[in-house]
Scaffold this active site. Sequence first.
Site, PDB file in Angstrom:
ATOM      1  N   ASP A  95     -20.820  52.726  71.206  1.00  8.71           N
ATOM      2  CA  ASP A  95     -21.959  52.631  72.116  1.00  8.71           C
ATOM      3  C   ASP A  95     -21.648  53.521  73.326  1.00  8.71           C
ATOM      4  O   ASP A  95     -20.546  54.067  73.459  1.00  8.71           O
ATOM      5  CB  ASP A  95     -22.276  51.184  72.503  1.00  8.71           C
ATOM      6  CG  ASP A  95     -23.742  51.029  72.963  1.00  8.71           C
ATOM      7  OD1 ASP A  95     -24.372  52.041  73.343  1.00  8.71           O
ATOM      8  OD2 ASP A  95     -24.249  49.894  72.971  1.00  8.71           O
TER       9      ASP A  95
HETATM   10  C1  NOJ Z   1     -26.722  51.568  74.997  1.00 12.23           C
HETATM   11  C2  NOJ Z   1     -27.315  50.547  74.086  1.00 12.23           C
HETATM   12  O1  NOJ Z   1     -26.486  49.407  74.010  1.00 12.23           O
HETATM   13  C3  NOJ Z   1     -27.559  51.070  72.682  1.00 12.23           C
HETATM   14  O2  NOJ Z   1     -28.235  50.085  71.947  1.00 12.23           O
HETATM   15  C4  NOJ Z   1     -28.326  52.351  72.738  1.00 12.23           C
HETATM   16  O3  NOJ Z   1     -28.628  52.795  71.450  1.00 12.23           O
HETATM   17  C5  NOJ Z   1     -27.495  53.361  73.500  1.00 12.23           C
HETATM   18  N1  NOJ Z   1     -27.274  52.890  74.849  1.00 12.23           N
HETATM   19  C6  NOJ Z   1     -28.142  54.738  73.557  1.00 12.23           C
HETATM   20  O4  NOJ Z   1     -29.221  54.724  74.417  1.00 12.23           O
END
Ligand code: NOJ
Length: 738
Positions: free
Chosen positions: A268
């Site tokens: 993430d």
């Molecule tokens: C953080 C989020 O937790 C995740 O779900 C998301 O896809 C990413 N950022 C990218 O924006």
Amino acid sequence: MSATIAESRRESDDIEQRVETLLEQMTLVEKIGQMSQLNASDGHAPDYLGDALRAGKVGSVLNVADVEIINELQRIAVEESRLGIPLIVGRDVIHGFRTIMPIPLGQAASFNPDIVRDGARVAALEAATAGINWTFAPMIDISRDARWGRIAESLGEDPYLTGVLGAAMVQGFQGDDLTAAGTIAACAKHFAGYGASEAGRDYSVTNIPENELRNVYLEPFKAAVDVGVTTFMTSFSDLDGVPATGNEFLLRQVLRDEWGFDGFVVSDWDSVRQLQVHGLTENDRESAHMAVTAGVDMEMAGDAYVSHLESLVEDGRVSVDTIDTRVANILRIKFKLGLFENPYTDPSRLPPLASDEALETARKAALQSVVMLKNDGDVLPLSKDRVSSLAVIGPLADAPYEQLGTWIFDGEPELSVTPLAAIRDQLGDKVSIRFVRAMETSRSKVSPAFDEAVDAARESDVAVLFLGEESILSGEAHSRADIDLPGDQAELVRRVKATGTTVVAVILAGRPLTLSNIVDHVDAILFAWHPGTMGGPAIADLLSGVESPSGKLPATFPRMVGQVPIYYNHKNTGKPPIPETTVLIDDIPVGARQTSVGNTAYHLDAGYKPLFPFGYGLSYAKYRYDNIRVSADEIGLGDTITISADLSNDGEVAADEVVQLYIRDPVANVTRPVRELKGFQRVRVEPGQTVTVDFKVHTDDLAFYGRDAQLITEPGEFHVWIGGSSETELRTGFRIAE
Ligand code: NOJ
């Protein structure tokens, strides 16, 4: 071997060969480049990423949705880098791109995989026009906590429902042919356990014992692997002391060794470097070491990999083999997507954005996602004979942006058809409609506008109140500790109710809310979640009775927030509550003697039941379930049993009903839930008609992880229920022979 199996073997052998050939030509720097995903959000990405792309130091970008920019980035990667490896372009296309479907939690209320699959298909086609070839969805974190803002993005509290719908979403995005224009890679996220964030605070720790992890949280991820999801994303969260991004047990043992996943895993956002913040590593270098060793193939938005992997390899701490394995996982998916053959996007080869077909898909999804929670005296639908004047009141009746919900980077509020517009359109010629917003936002306080709302209600046959939460009150990093209707909405309800006019509440929200303080002051409730672009027409159809509500709750609605986590598939405990032992606070005599005998598991002030259980939802039809039966009283391991019940519609309108099958394994080597959803079917029943609904259950469907982490089906007795919610009492049973 059938032709298609043979073909796909050949194809995958061919891809493996191409991956190997390419890897042999790559320098270490180029390999590490493939493992790096960079943010390209500010409109000038080709300028500042150009040099890195030419040097082969970028494998992927995210947060860009402009087709010209994306084509230019691809051009630099393909034409100006040494090996010409195309980029994979990621984006959060969570419940639609331009045409916004209901939030995923709303889609889950449809209990309809076709709705979810079709919505994802529309989203993929639209996103592909911008050059996006990878979405960060489905989010399949089990969530039992409505305080958590990200419950909006989830498919609810149930592993089976989430597994079925998550798999359908993967199929919608990926289609049958990943190389086809308009199919994009999906991403199962967040692996794993994020939904159990302590106290519903986003990014908080999760404490999930392995048995619970395997039996509850991992099931939907396995279902995603089984339908060929191409990528996984790690969770931000700390799982039992080892944050997911550094968790070898999850990423290698479970995902690769046990499930055989051959796609790639992305971290993430910056979660590799966050391993240090968690307190697991001393610095970014150690974080890179831990993540790459644990099995993270690509780093999202951080620079730990590009800064440190090279020297970690030189120092012998990370082997070239490890790097090759990670890079091969990424290249494999790029080949499967056909990116080497077709790196560029020509939007004219794809359908236009927000086409009539896409909008119709969104309308249908919104329609099936609305859950009717109450309808006293059958005040709904609003019959044109009974209703000649309508007061439409509330902050969310005409709020085009708010009805879209969280994660709508590419949505356009201008496309939204609001409930007010749709009601005017549908009923305006026969019914006089007066609109009073009453509150600027869902969080506003009492104001003189309340008096205006009260006047409008007093002068109308029915008041329809559009209440709930603005979209910003749910989603990532938007958790709430109090899940009542925000602001002074409850006071607005009470004042409107005091006029004596019939009150219908339509609630638009990103999570289950505690509705105890309004439930007795309204005659009917439609819970519409954030219903997306076409929420208005869907709601108007339901209010007017053109369609009947058919959604069912994918998550339990607590009476009060102190009951959270509350979910239907809980364990029995040694002291399960029953009505006779549930003495509520006001019933306890003053000075009552204390005792520890005969007590059971409940709250003095809330009892043990939720306000509305999982699977619950009313209809304009009148359903009756009976005659539950099994095809055999006893079956052997490996057999399939058929469990059936009859469903009659004693009402006057045809409608869909979501028939649900629950099972309990009452004695097992680990304690098992009091009920578990094992099947559901959406069936249409005409007035006066009786249909038989059959569920086929194989003994493998009854398997669970026991004490030794092995998946087993145990012989013995099973209880079975069929009905219209998780509280159905229509029960039978069968045995699996020793
Ligand atoms: C953080 C989020 O937790 C995740 O779900 C998301 O896809 C990413 N950022 C990218 O924006």
